[in-house]
Enzyme design. Structure first.
Site, PDB file in Angstrom:
ATOM      1  N   GLU A   1       0.860  -1.177   0.000  1.00 55.85           N
ATOM      2  CA  GLU A   1       0.000   0.000   0.000  1.00 55.85           C
ATOM      3  C   GLU A   1       0.899   1.230   0.000  1.00 55.85           C
ATOM      4  O   GLU A   1       2.027   1.183   0.495  1.00 55.85           O
ATOM      5  CB  GLU A   1      -0.908   0.016   1.229  1.00 55.85           C
ATOM      6  CG  GLU A   1      -1.944  -1.095   1.228  1.00 55.85           C
ATOM      7  CD  GLU A   1      -3.002  -0.892   2.302  1.00 55.85           C
ATOM      8  OE1 GLU A   1      -4.067  -0.344   1.966  1.00 55.85           O
ATOM      9  OE2 GLU A   1      -2.754  -1.272   3.457  1.00 55.85           O
TER      10      GLU A   1
ATOM     11  N   MET B   1      -1.542   1.467  -8.155  1.00 58.55           N
ATOM     12  CA  MET B   1      -0.438   1.853  -9.029  1.00 58.55           C
ATOM     13  C   MET B   1       0.408   0.611  -9.309  1.00 58.55           C
ATOM     14  O   MET B   1       0.646  -0.212  -8.419  1.00 58.55           O
ATOM     15  CB  MET B   1       0.405   2.958  -8.397  1.00 58.55           C
ATOM     16  CG  MET B   1      -0.360   4.255  -8.190  1.00 58.55           C
ATOM     17  SD  MET B   1       0.687   5.704  -7.850  1.00 58.55           S
ATOM     18  CE  MET B   1       1.321   5.288  -6.221  1.00 58.55           C
TER      19      MET B   1
ATOM     20  N   ILE C   1       2.583  -4.140  -6.626  1.00 59.22           N
ATOM     21  CA  ILE C   1       1.274  -3.498  -6.686  1.00 59.22           C
ATOM     22  C   ILE C   1       1.120  -2.577  -5.476  1.00 59.22           C
ATOM     23  O   ILE C   1       1.216  -3.021  -4.330  1.00 59.22           O
ATOM     24  CB  ILE C   1       0.138  -4.537  -6.689  1.00 59.22           C
ATOM     25  CG1 ILE C   1       0.378  -5.599  -7.788  1.00 59.22           C
ATOM     26  CG2 ILE C   1      -1.202  -3.851  -6.860  1.00 59.22           C
ATOM     27  CD1 ILE C   1       0.514  -5.055  -9.176  1.00 59.22           C
ATOM     28  N   GLU C   2       0.895  -1.304  -5.742  1.00 57.36           N
ATOM     29  CA  GLU C   2       0.719  -0.310  -4.685  1.00 57.36           C
ATOM     30  C   GLU C   2      -0.761   0.103  -4.628  1.00 57.36           C
ATOM     31  O   GLU C   2      -1.299   0.653  -5.587  1.00 57.36           O
ATOM     32  CB  GLU C   2       1.577   0.929  -4.958  1.00 57.36           C
ATOM     33  CG  GLU C   2       3.075   0.693  -4.821  1.00 57.36           C
ATOM     34  CD  GLU C   2       3.559   0.836  -3.389  1.00 57.36           C
ATOM     35  OE1 GLU C   2       2.720   0.871  -2.467  1.00 57.36           O
ATOM     36  OE2 GLU C   2       4.787   0.928  -3.197  1.00 57.36           O
ATOM     37  N   ILE C   3      -1.390  -0.160  -3.490  1.00 62.63           N
ATOM     38  CA  ILE C   3      -2.788   0.191  -3.275  1.00 62.63           C
ATOM     39  C   ILE C   3      -2.855   1.411  -2.356  1.00 62.63           C
ATOM     40  O   ILE C   3      -2.089   1.535  -1.405  1.00 62.63           O
ATOM     41  CB  ILE C   3      -3.554  -0.989  -2.648  1.00 62.63           C
ATOM     42  CG1 ILE C   3      -3.464  -2.226  -3.550  1.00 62.63           C
ATOM     43  CG2 ILE C   3      -5.007  -0.624  -2.383  1.00 62.63           C
ATOM     44  CD1 ILE C   3      -4.055  -2.063  -4.926  1.00 62.63           C
TER      45      ILE C   3
END
Length: 509
Positions: free
Chosen positions: A197, A220, A295-297
């Site tokens: 995140e 992202m 994966i960036e949340i």
């Protein structure tokens, strides 16, 4: 006064780690309403406050094993620094079919709770929702749901010794980094995802606009711009895996963007887009010729605000990658073989592409989208600055046991001389050394310049040979070429002085 209050709130969000959220209800309701798709099937989703603790994690995983013992296996790959066992879950349908291997992990940063919860939710849905039953037909899935247990349990980004585990992927100084990397290497995945995140309320954003901005993207995608990652794998990652995931997010109205962060350059705020560094997972996995994404949340500092939305967006991406891997298994395996056969020069230094572009945010004051023209430093438009011909092999003196062990943990195959042997090699003679006065991640960084000299040299029995025709050869070059920014020399694992010859050699073709 209003601007001062907003800035104080943003600063507080960096230090208060309960379930305080700096985000207003207006912004949440307009841009990030919670998902109604997510069921309350995991520990954190079944309680109003707090996140999944270690006891709940193990109980949840044990239950999955007991209910699905024909598909699920649970093992422990090692201990955290606080002596907590790190679980690894594998899902394999015993149908005799050829499989494509997919690795997923969450919780590498301990203050990113939706990354862990999304992995638990993924496991639950794959095993308990019949609509996903066919996904595993061609997949062998390995999941580490809580990689940094000690940090997670105190909602802290870092491991117990203060190290950032996503800056430790090459130097391997934290115990967790070693066991995670060894498990990754042993599993030998074709596709690897690391779920994180990101913090949407940054100090830099508080200086922009009239009263500050916030990042607007649900997700992202970070895939490597490192030029030692073969171009065919970089293209396949972006144009197939990431593109399919983008389309899946679009179906639910979730916003997405290639990964961006901010940095200050001579007092101005610039946008960093993408990543080159092999010290973090996106490039590190990719350098082993694996389809790789981080994966960036949108979630750090938000407590449980939009928690189901964060889990759902991660889940959608995970499902998309699994479907894409299953449907294109032969293509992925073929492209990995092509990448492994490459003989490109080794890139030691590169420069990001720099250009002006319009970047979109949410204005905190107006609750509207706004755009700013900013300088973008783009890893995906990087160009080589310093290159060197790819050797046939690297030769490492037998007494360099720490380096040899780290190479093996990275999954690099090493041969050892069974008798003394003479080779024509290039030696690294150190022309200059600069040691940075401030430690980085507890390491004394050093920058070197070397002169290459050819000579015939006899190596003793037990000398290590790293052949460069193997799948993980690119990560070997990243850590063994002394000028590379994430090499063992640059990190000070191998300390040296001007005039010395390094105990690493290049075997000529």
């Amino acid at each position: 006064m209003k601007k001062l209050v907003i800035i104080l709130i943003l600063i507080m969000s960096f230090t208060i780690h309960a379930q305080f959220s700096p985000q207003t209800k207006k912004i949440t309701n307009k841009f990030f309403p919670d998902s109604e798709e997510v069921l309350n099937t995991t520990p954190a989703l079944q309680k109003k406050r707090g996140f999944t603790n270690y006891k709940e994690l193990i109980a949840f995983l044990d239950k999955l094993v007991n209910e699905h013992s024909d598909i699920v296996s649970l093992s422990y790959i090692g201990e955290s620094q606080k002596k907590r066992q790190i679980p690894l879950v594998k899902l394999v349908v015993p149908n005799g079919k050829e499989k494509i291997k997919v690795w997923m992990q969450g919780g590498l940063h301990g203050n990113e709770p939706a990354s862990t919860e999304s992995m638990l939710y993924l496991l639950d849905r794959l095993l308990n929702d019949e609509s996903y039953a066919d996904i595993l037909e061609n997949i062998e899935l390995a999941v580490v749901p809580m990689a940094n247990i000690d940090g997670y349990l105190k909602n802290d980004r870092y491991a117990a010794n203060g190290l950032d585990l996503n800056r430790d992927q090459t130097k391997l100084m934290a115990p967790e980094s070693v066991v995670l990397k060894q498990a990754f290497s042993n599993f030998n995945p074709d596709v690897g995802l690391d779920f994180h995140e990101y913090r949407p309320y940054r100090r830099d954003y508080a200086r922009m606009g009239d009263f500050g901005l916030t990042n607007m993207y649900d997700a992202m995608f970070l895939f490597s711009g490192n030029l030692n990652v073969p171009q065919n794998l970089r293209t396949l990652t972006d144009e197939l895996f990431v593109e399919n995931a983008r389309q899946h997010l679009d179906e639910y109205g979730y916003t997405h963007q290639p990964y961006i962060s901010t940095r200050k350059v001579e007092g101005d705020i610039h946008i960093n887009q993408g990543s080159i560094s092999s010290r973090s997972s996106a490039s590190n996995y990719a350098l082993t010729n694996t389809i790789s994404s981080l994966i960036e949340i949108r979630g750090v500092g938000l407590g449980k605000t939009s928690f189901k939305r964060r889990i759902h967006s991660s889940f959608l991406i995970a499902i998309s990658y699994l479907k894409t891997a299953s449907e294109h298994m032969n293509l992925v395996k073929d492209e990995i073989e092509i990448a492994t056969a490459q003989t490109n020069d080794v890139v030691l230094e590169s420069n990001r592409g720099i250009y002006k572009d319009s970047v979109q945010f949410i204005d905190i004051n107006t609750n509207e989208y706004v755009q700013f023209e900013m300088t973008v430093r783009d890893a995906w438009k990087a160009e080589a600055k310093l290159t060197r011909a790819r050797p046939k092999a690297y030769i490492i003196e037998a007494n360099q046991t720490e380096i040899i062990q780290k190479l093996q943990t990275l999954g690099i195959k090493i041969e050892f001389l069974e008798e003394d042997k003479t080779y024509e090699v290039e030696t690294y003679e150190v022309a200059s050394v600069y040691r940075k006065p401030i430690r980085y991640e507890k390491m004394k960084l050093q920058t070197v310049e070397v002169d290459l000299k050819k000579e015939g040299k006899t190596f003793n029995k037990g000398t290590a040979i790293v052949m460069m025709n193997q799948r993980r050869a690119n990560i070997a070059a990243e850590v063994l070429e002394p000028e590379a920014p994430n090499s063992f020399v640059s990190f000070g694992i191998l300390r040296t002085n001007k005039g010395e010859t390094l105990p690493i050699y290049r075997l000529l073709n």
